[in-house]
Design a protein around this motif. Structure first.
Motif, PDB file in Angstrom:
ATOM      1  N   UNK A  66       0.893  -0.959   0.152  1.00 44.47           N
ATOM      2  CA  UNK A  66       0.195   0.151   0.019  1.00 44.47           C
ATOM      3  C   UNK A  66       0.937   1.139  -0.061  1.00 44.47           C
ATOM      4  N   UNK A  67       0.257   2.376  -0.572  1.00 44.73           N
ATOM      5  CA  UNK A  67       0.908   3.418  -0.523  1.00 44.73           C
ATOM      6  C   UNK A  67       0.843   4.042   0.956  1.00 44.73           C
ATOM      7  N   UNK A  68       1.806   4.905   1.475  1.00 47.46           N
ATOM      8  CA  UNK A  68       1.810   5.435   2.930  1.00 47.46           C
ATOM      9  C   UNK A  68       0.397   6.094   3.064  1.00 47.46           C
ATOM     10  N   UNK A  69      -0.322   7.053   2.118  1.00 44.54           N
ATOM     11  CA  UNK A  69      -1.529   7.679   2.222  1.00 44.54           C
ATOM     12  C   UNK A  69      -2.791   6.610   2.856  1.00 44.54           C
ATOM     13  N   UNK A  70      -2.685   5.509   1.996  1.00 48.39           N
ATOM     14  CA  UNK A  70      -3.828   4.630   2.226  1.00 48.39           C
ATOM     15  C   UNK A  70      -3.453   3.712   3.392  1.00 48.39           C
ATOM     16  N   UNK A  71      -2.209   3.209   3.562  1.00 55.37           N
ATOM     17  CA  UNK A  71      -1.916   2.559   4.719  1.00 55.37           C
ATOM     18  C   UNK A  71      -2.198   3.181   6.075  1.00 55.37           C
ATOM     19  N   UNK A  72      -1.777   4.515   6.249  1.00 61.16           N
ATOM     20  CA  UNK A  72      -2.193   5.087   7.335  1.00 61.16           C
ATOM     21  C   UNK A  72      -3.772   5.198   7.557  1.00 61.16           C
ATOM     22  N   UNK A  73      -4.537   5.164   6.529  1.00 61.35           N
ATOM     23  CA  UNK A  73      -5.902   5.252   6.780  1.00 61.35           C
ATOM     24  C   UNK A  73      -6.307   3.719   7.233  1.00 61.35           C
ATOM     25  N   UNK A  74      -5.977   2.878   6.530  1.00 60.15           N
ATOM     26  CA  UNK A  74      -6.145   1.308   6.960  1.00 60.15           C
ATOM     27  C   UNK A  74      -5.608   0.950   8.564  1.00 60.15           C
ATOM     28  N   UNK A  75      -4.487   1.449   8.947  1.00 58.74           N
ATOM     29  CA  UNK A  75      -3.797   1.269  10.181  1.00 58.74           C
ATOM     30  C   UNK A  75      -4.734   1.980  11.223  1.00 58.74           C
ATOM     31  N   UNK A  76      -5.284   3.141  10.961  1.00 53.33           N
ATOM     32  CA  UNK A  76      -5.893   3.941  11.710  1.00 53.33           C
ATOM     33  C   UNK A  76      -7.667   3.431  11.923  1.00 53.33           C
ATOM     34  N   UNK A  77      -7.945   2.392  11.227  1.00 50.54           N
ATOM     35  CA  UNK A  77      -9.224   1.885  10.994  1.00 50.54           C
ATOM     36  C   UNK A  77     -10.182   2.927  10.313  1.00 50.54           C
ATOM     37  N   UNK A  78      -9.877   3.651   9.619  1.00 55.30           N
ATOM     38  CA  UNK A  78     -10.566   4.694   8.891  1.00 55.30           C
ATOM     39  C   UNK A  78     -11.071   4.444   7.554  1.00 55.30           C
ATOM     40  N   UNK A  79     -10.321   3.595   6.836  1.00 56.78           N
ATOM     41  CA  UNK A  79     -10.616   2.944   5.468  1.00 56.78           C
ATOM     42  C   UNK A  79     -11.281   1.527   5.584  1.00 56.78           C
ATOM     43  N   UNK A  80     -12.432   1.351   5.165  1.00 63.94           N
ATOM     44  CA  UNK A  80     -13.173  -0.093   5.168  1.00 63.94           C
ATOM     45  C   UNK A  80     -13.263  -0.648   3.799  1.00 63.94           C
ATOM     46  N   UNK A  81     -12.897  -0.015   2.804  1.00 65.12           N
ATOM     47  CA  UNK A  81     -12.817  -0.671   1.519  1.00 65.12           C
ATOM     48  C   UNK A  81     -11.370  -0.627   0.656  1.00 65.12           C
ATOM     49  N   UNK A  82     -10.742  -1.379   0.496  1.00 65.87           N
ATOM     50  CA  UNK A  82      -9.911  -1.692  -0.350  1.00 65.87           C
ATOM     51  C   UNK A  82     -10.020  -1.801  -1.817  1.00 65.87           C
ATOM     52  N   UNK A  83      -9.379  -1.152  -2.915  1.00 65.12           N
ATOM     53  CA  UNK A  83      -9.904  -1.220  -4.070  1.00 65.12           C
ATOM     54  C   UNK A  83      -8.492  -2.035  -4.763  1.00 65.12           C
ATOM     55  N   UNK A  84      -8.826  -2.918  -5.505  1.00 72.49           N
ATOM     56  CA  UNK A  84      -7.951  -3.894  -6.366  1.00 72.49           C
ATOM     57  C   UNK A  84      -8.464  -4.112  -7.708  1.00 72.49           C
ATOM     58  N   UNK A  85      -7.363  -4.365  -8.707  1.00 71.20           N
ATOM     59  CA  UNK A  85      -7.876  -4.952  -9.897  1.00 71.20           C
ATOM     60  C   UNK A  85      -8.210  -6.341  -9.594  1.00 71.20           C
ATOM     61  N   UNK A  86      -9.022  -6.815 -10.419  1.00 71.84           N
ATOM     62  CA  UNK A  86      -9.444  -8.407 -10.373  1.00 71.84           C
ATOM     63  C   UNK A  86      -8.467  -9.126 -10.983  1.00 71.84           C
ATOM     64  N   UNK A  87      -7.063  -9.228 -10.374  1.00 70.06           N
ATOM     65  CA  UNK A  87      -6.150 -10.002 -11.054  1.00 70.06           C
ATOM     66  C   UNK A  87      -6.269 -11.685 -10.449  1.00 70.06           C
ATOM     67  N   UNK A  88      -5.867 -12.520 -11.413  1.00 65.68           N
ATOM     68  CA  UNK A  88      -5.976 -13.918 -11.059  1.00 65.68           C
ATOM     69  C   UNK A  88      -5.644 -14.346  -9.593  1.00 65.68           C
ATOM     70  N   UNK A  89      -4.595 -13.699  -9.299  1.00 65.11           N
ATOM     71  CA  UNK A  89      -4.392 -14.245  -7.577  1.00 65.11           C
ATOM     72  C   UNK A  89      -5.116 -13.782  -6.661  1.00 65.11           C
ATOM     73  N   UNK A  90      -5.867 -12.724  -6.969  1.00 70.17           N
ATOM     74  CA  UNK A  90      -6.911 -12.070  -5.910  1.00 70.17           C
ATOM     75  C   UNK A  90      -8.297 -12.707  -6.322  1.00 70.17           C
ATOM     76  N   UNK A  91      -8.820 -13.333  -7.381  1.00 69.23           N
ATOM     77  CA  UNK A  91     -10.096 -13.735  -7.704  1.00 69.23           C
ATOM     78  C   UNK A  91     -10.638 -14.574  -6.758  1.00 69.23           C
ATOM     79  N   UNK A  92      -9.823 -15.482  -5.933  1.00 71.84           N
ATOM     80  CA  UNK A  92     -10.410 -16.515  -5.255  1.00 71.84           C
ATOM     81  C   UNK A  92     -10.930 -15.721  -3.957  1.00 71.84           C
ATOM     82  N   UNK A  93     -10.238 -14.845  -3.421  1.00 71.35           N
ATOM     83  CA  UNK A  93     -10.482 -14.182  -2.050  1.00 71.35           C
ATOM     84  C   UNK A  93     -11.866 -14.076  -1.639  1.00 71.35           C
ATOM     85  N   UNK A  94     -11.996 -14.420  -0.427  1.00 74.93           N
ATOM     86  CA  UNK A  94     -13.495 -14.266   0.069  1.00 74.93           C
ATOM     87  C   UNK A  94     -13.379 -13.797   1.412  1.00 74.93           C
ATOM     88  N   UNK A  95     -14.578 -13.585   2.185  1.00 77.27           N
ATOM     89  CA  UNK A  95     -14.641 -13.191   3.500  1.00 77.27           C
ATOM     90  C   UNK A  95     -13.792 -14.334   4.262  1.00 77.27           C
TER      91      UNK A  95
END
Length: 119
Positions: free
Chosen positions: A14-43
């Motif tokens: 993650x870039x610093x600006x996004x990491x800081x929001x995640x680490x502070x609990x302020x970012x609840x949605x991460x955006x990614x491209x649907x690359x094959x290695x992420x396609x099977x990710x689930x809850x």
């Protein structure tokens, strides 16, 4: 793969600006491209986010993964404040597209709902 723990964990940069929001609990949605290695990710998966080139990490639990045809649909469906509470929708769209060119966006977009895990 016999080790389900390893199979259900991803490490992503993650870039610093996004990491800081995640680490502070302020970012609840991460955006990614649907690359094959992420396609099977689930809850239930965990993600360790790292600031590239550093040892700084934080871990999150994946609560939900939603697929969208592109970034505009994702921002409209998830709400820009959940993706980045510090930027407008227009700023976010420009920032996301600066990271991912059109040919990557064409693969589809993933909205990964996350919850910060205790350190």
């Amino acid at each position: 793969m016999s080790d389900t723990t390893t199979a259900r964990r991803h490490e992503l940069n993650l870039y610093r600006r996004h990491f800081d929001l995640v680490a502070a609990g302020r970012k609840s949605i991460e955006v990614r491209v649907r690359y094959p290695h992420l396609a099977g990710m689930t809850a239930g998966y965990t993600i360790r986010f790292r600031i590239k080139g550093t040892e700084e990490t934080c871990e999150v639990l994946v609560k939900r993964v939603a697929e969208y045809p592109g970034f505009e649909a994702l921002l409209d469906g998830e709400g820009p404040a959940n993706v980045n509470p510090a930027s407008s929708r227009e700023e976010q769209l420009a920032n996301i597209r600066a990271i991912y060119p059109p040919e990557k966006e064409a693969l589809g977009a993933l909205a990964i709902e996350i919850e910060l895990l205790a350190a």
